[in-house]
Motif scaffolding. Structure first.
Motif, mmCIF file in Angstrom:
data_model
loop_
_atom_site.group_PDB
_atom_site.id
_atom_site.type_symbol
_atom_site.label_atom_id
_atom_site.label_comp_id
_atom_site.label_asym_id
_atom_site.label_seq_id
_atom_site.Cartn_x
_atom_site.Cartn_y
_atom_site.Cartn_z
ATOM 1 N N UNK A 357 0.840 -1.207 0.000
ATOM 2 C CA UNK A 357 0.000 0.000 0.000
ATOM 3 C C UNK A 357 0.870 1.249 0.000
ATOM 4 N N UNK A 358 0.592 2.136 -0.953
ATOM 5 C CA UNK A 358 1.309 3.408 -1.038
ATOM 6 C C UNK A 358 0.300 4.539 -1.206
ATOM 7 N N UNK A 359 0.567 5.639 -0.555
ATOM 8 C CA UNK A 359 -0.334 6.789 -0.631
ATOM 9 C C UNK A 359 0.411 8.009 -0.112
ATOM 10 N N UNK A 360 0.142 9.155 -0.756
ATOM 11 C CA UNK A 360 0.757 10.403 -0.301
ATOM 12 C C UNK A 360 -0.341 11.429 -0.069
ATOM 13 N N UNK A 361 -0.303 12.040 1.106
ATOM 14 C CA UNK A 361 -1.306 13.039 1.474
ATOM 15 C C UNK A 361 -0.588 14.329 1.856
ATOM 16 N N UNK A 362 -0.833 15.384 1.047
ATOM 17 C CA UNK A 362 -0.174 16.659 1.298
ATOM 18 C C UNK A 362 -1.094 17.593 2.068
ATOM 19 N N UNK A 395 6.029 4.330 6.869
ATOM 20 C CA UNK A 395 5.108 5.456 6.893
ATOM 21 C C UNK A 395 5.925 6.681 7.281
ATOM 22 N N UNK A 396 5.829 7.711 6.456
ATOM 23 C CA UNK A 396 6.618 8.918 6.704
ATOM 24 C C UNK A 396 5.723 10.113 7.009
ATOM 25 N N UNK A 402 7.836 7.891 10.590
ATOM 26 C CA UNK A 402 7.005 8.393 11.701
ATOM 27 C C UNK A 402 7.368 7.766 13.046
ATOM 28 N N UNK A 403 8.200 6.724 13.044
ATOM 29 C CA UNK A 403 8.664 6.138 14.303
ATOM 30 C C UNK A 403 9.668 7.055 15.015
ATOM 31 N N UNK A 404 10.197 8.034 14.268
ATOM 32 C CA UNK A 404 11.124 8.989 14.887
ATOM 33 C C UNK A 404 10.408 9.958 15.819
ATOM 34 N N UNK A 405 9.090 10.096 15.608
ATOM 35 C CA UNK A 405 8.306 11.013 16.434
ATOM 36 C C UNK A 405 7.657 10.255 17.586
#
Length: 491
Positions: A357-362, A395-396, A402-405
Motif C-alpha cells: 500500500x502506497x499513498x501520499x497526502x499533502x 510510513x513517513x 514516523x517512528x522517529x516522532x
C-alpha cells in the motif's frame, strides 16, 4: 516451593501497606500468646489450689481477671477484623487501579490476542480474590492457624510431652493427606478459571451483539450455549467441593483419635499420681483447640490456591513489557505531508490485511479511501495513529519515518472521528471538553456553526449543558460507555 515463596514475596511487596500488616500480625500473635498463657494458668490455679482449699476470695479475684481478659480479647479481635477488612478493600482498589491503567498503556495488539472475558476476569474475579490473599487468607491460614497451632503445641509439651508428640504425629499424617488432595484442587481451579472467562465472553457477546442475535434469530442457540457453559461451571465447582469435603473428613477422622490417646495415656498418669485432673482437662481442651486452629489452615487451602493463581496472573499482566512508549522520540509540531511507502501489515501474521500500500497526502488536500468491508480502510487509520506498526514498508511524516516522532505528539496532531460514536454520561460540552479541556465556548460555537448544528444546540432546553447521554432523541445513533478511557475503531 521456592518459586511459590518468591512469588508470595513479590505479591506482598505489590500489596503495600506493610506497616498496617505488621500491626495486624502483632495483634493476632499477642492475642494468641495472652490467651494460651492466661487460660491454663487460671484453670490450674482454680482446680488445683483454690477449689480444694475453698478459697472463695481468690476465686472472685480470678473471675475478675478472666472477665478483663475476655474484654481485652474481644477488643483485639474486633481491632484485627477491622484492620483486615479495610486492608482488603484498599488492596482491591489499588490492584484494580494498577490493572486499569496498565490496560491503557499496553500495546493494542494485546486486545487482539485476548478476549473480553480475560480482561473482565482480571478486573472482577482475579482482583477480588487477590485482595483477600494477605489480609484474609494468609492471616487465617498462618497467623490464626499454624502460628496459634504451634504456640498451643509448645504449651502442651510442657503439660505432657509424650501425649503431645503422639498427637502431633496424627497431624503430620493429616497434613500429608491434605497436601495430596490439594494438588488435585489446583487443577480444577484452573479449569474453573477458564470456564469463567468463557462465561464472561458469552455475557459480553450477548450484550454487545444483542441486536445481531435477534436479527439472526439465534436466541435459542445462544441460550443453550450459555446453559451448557453454566452447567460445566457448576459441575466443576461441585467436583472441587467434593474433593475438599473428602480430605476434610479424612483429616477430621484421623485427628479425632487424639482424644483417645489423651484419655488412655494421661489417664494412666493421673492414676499413678504423675499428673493431675487439671492437666487432663487442659490436654482435652487444647487438643480440640489444635484441631480448630489447624482447621483454619486446611479450610483456606482452596481459597489460597484461587487467590494465589489470581494474583500470579495479575503480576504476569502488570509485568508485561509490551507497552506503548508514548513520549519516546521527537516532538511533532506540524504535519506537512504523510506518505505510505509499500506498507505491509497483518493482524495475525497469516492473512495480509494490507499489501504494497502506497499513498501520499499533502497539506490542505483531501483524500477519500473507498473499499469494501475488510479491505483495510480502518487498518490504514490505525497504522497512522500508531495503534499498530507496519511489518514491512514505511510510513513517513514530513519525509521522516514516523517512528522517529513520539506516539503522543503524533496523536495530538491527528483528528480521528470514530465509526462508532462514544458518548460519555454527561452534558454536550463535557463530552466535547473530555480531551481538550482548554477549548473555549467561542471555539465550540464556531465549530458547530461550520457543522450547521449551532441552531440545533440553541433549540435545546439547556443548550450546551444538555444531558446528551440520557436523551436519546438528540442523536439518531449513539453508544453509551462508562469507561474512563474510550476507544473505538472505524473506517
Amino acid at each position: 516451593m521456592k518459586e511459590k515463596l518468591k512469588k508470595l514475596k513479590q505479591m506482598y511487596k505489590i500489596s503495600g501497606y506493610r506497616k498496617q500488616f505488621i500491626i495486624l500480625y502483632t495483634i493476632i500473635i499477642t492475642s494468641a500468646i495472652i490467651e494460651i498463657i492466661t487460660v491454663p494458668y487460671i484453670t490450674k490455679q482454680i482446680l488445683n489450689i483454690h477449689i480444694p482449699n475453698k478459697n472463695i476470695k481468690a476465686l472472685i479475684i480470678f473471675v475478675c481477671i478472666y472477665t478483663i481478659f475476655l474484654i481485652l480479647q474481644c477488643y483485639m479481635t474486633l481491632k484485627h477484623c477491622n484492620i483486615r477488612s479495610i486492608l482488603q478493600r484498599k488492596i482491591q482498589r489499588d490492584l484494580r487501579e494498577k490493572v486499569f491503567f496498565k490496560m491503557q498503556d499496553i500495546n493494542t495488539k494485546y486486545y487482539d490476542e485476548n478476549e473480553t472475558g480475560v480482561l473482565l476476569q482480571f478486573l472482577e474475579t482475579d482482583i477480588n480474590d487477590s485482595g483477600a490473599l494477605f489480609p484474609e487468607i494468609i492471616v487465617e491460614m498462618y497467623f490464626m492457624g499454624l502460628i496459634r497451632f504451634s504456640i498451643i503445641a509448645i504449651f502442651l509439651m510442657f503439660i505432657d510431652l509424650k501425649v503431645t508428640l503422639l498427637i502431633l504425629m496424627l497431624y503430620l499424617i493429616g497434613f500429608f493427606i491434605t497436601t495430596y488432595f490439594n494438588k488435585k484442587t489446583i487443577k480444577i481451579i484452573n479449569e474453573i478459571r477458564k470456564i469463567n472467562i468463557e462465561l464472561y465472553n458469552h455475557i459480553n457477546e450477548g450484550i454487545q451483539g444483542f441486536l445481531t442475535i435477534k436479527v439472526l434469530n439465534i436466541i435459542d442457540k445462544k441460550e443453550k450455549e450459555l446453559k451448557n457453559k453454566l452447567d460445566e461451571y457448576t459441575n466443576s465447582n461441585i467436583t472441587l467441593e467434593k474433593i475438599v469435603a473428602k480430605y476434610n473428613n479424612i483429616f477430621t477422622f484421623i485427628i479425632s483419635i487424639s482424644v483417645s490417646i489423651i484419655i488412655y495415656f494421661a489417664g494412666i498418669d493421673v492414676v499413678q499420681g504423675i499428673s493431675t485432673y487439671a492437666n487432663i482437662l487442659l490436654l482435652i481442651e487444647y487438643s480440640s483447640a489444635l484441631q480448630y486452629e489447624f482447621a483454619w489452615f486446611t479450610r483456606h487451602l482452596t481459597s489460597f490456591n484461587k487467590s494465589f493463581l489470581a494474583y500470579s496472573k495479575i503480576i504476569e499482566f502488570l509485568n508485561k513489557e509490551d507497552v506503548e512508549q508514548l513520549e519516546n522520540g521527537e516532538e511533532l509540531s506540524k504535519i506537512k505531508e504523510i506518505e505510505f511507502k509499500n506498507v505491509y501489515f497483518s493482524y495475525n501474521g497469516n492473512q495480509k490485511n494490507i499489501e504494497k500500500f502506497s499513498m501520499k497526502l499533502e497539506k490542505n488536500k483531501k483524500i477519500a479511501l473507498v473499499g469494501r468491508t475488510g479491505s483495510g480502510k480502518t487498518t490504514i487509520a490505525n497504522l497512522l495513529c500508531r495503534f499498530y506498526e507496519p511489518q514491512k514498508g514505511e510510513i513517513q511524516i514530513n519525509n521522516q519515518n514516523y517512528k522517529n516522532y513520539s506516539i503522543s505528539s503524533i496523536r495530538k496532531r491527528i483528528g480521528y472521528v470514530m465509526q462508532e460514536v462514544q458518548i460519555l454520561p454527561n452534558t454536550i460540552i463535557d463530552n466535547i471538553r473530555y480531551v481538550n479541556k482548554d477549548i473555549t465556548i467561542e471555539q465550540i460555537e464556531n465549530i458547530f456553526k461550520k457543522l450547521k448544528l449551532y441552531d440545533k444546540i440553541l433549540e435545546l432546553e439547556n443548550g450546551y449543558n444538555t444531558d446528551i447521554y440520557n436523551n436519546s432523541e438528540i442523536l439518531s445513533t449513539r453508544r453509551k460507555t462508562n469507561d474512563k478511557f474510550c476507544k473505538s475503531y472505524g473506517s
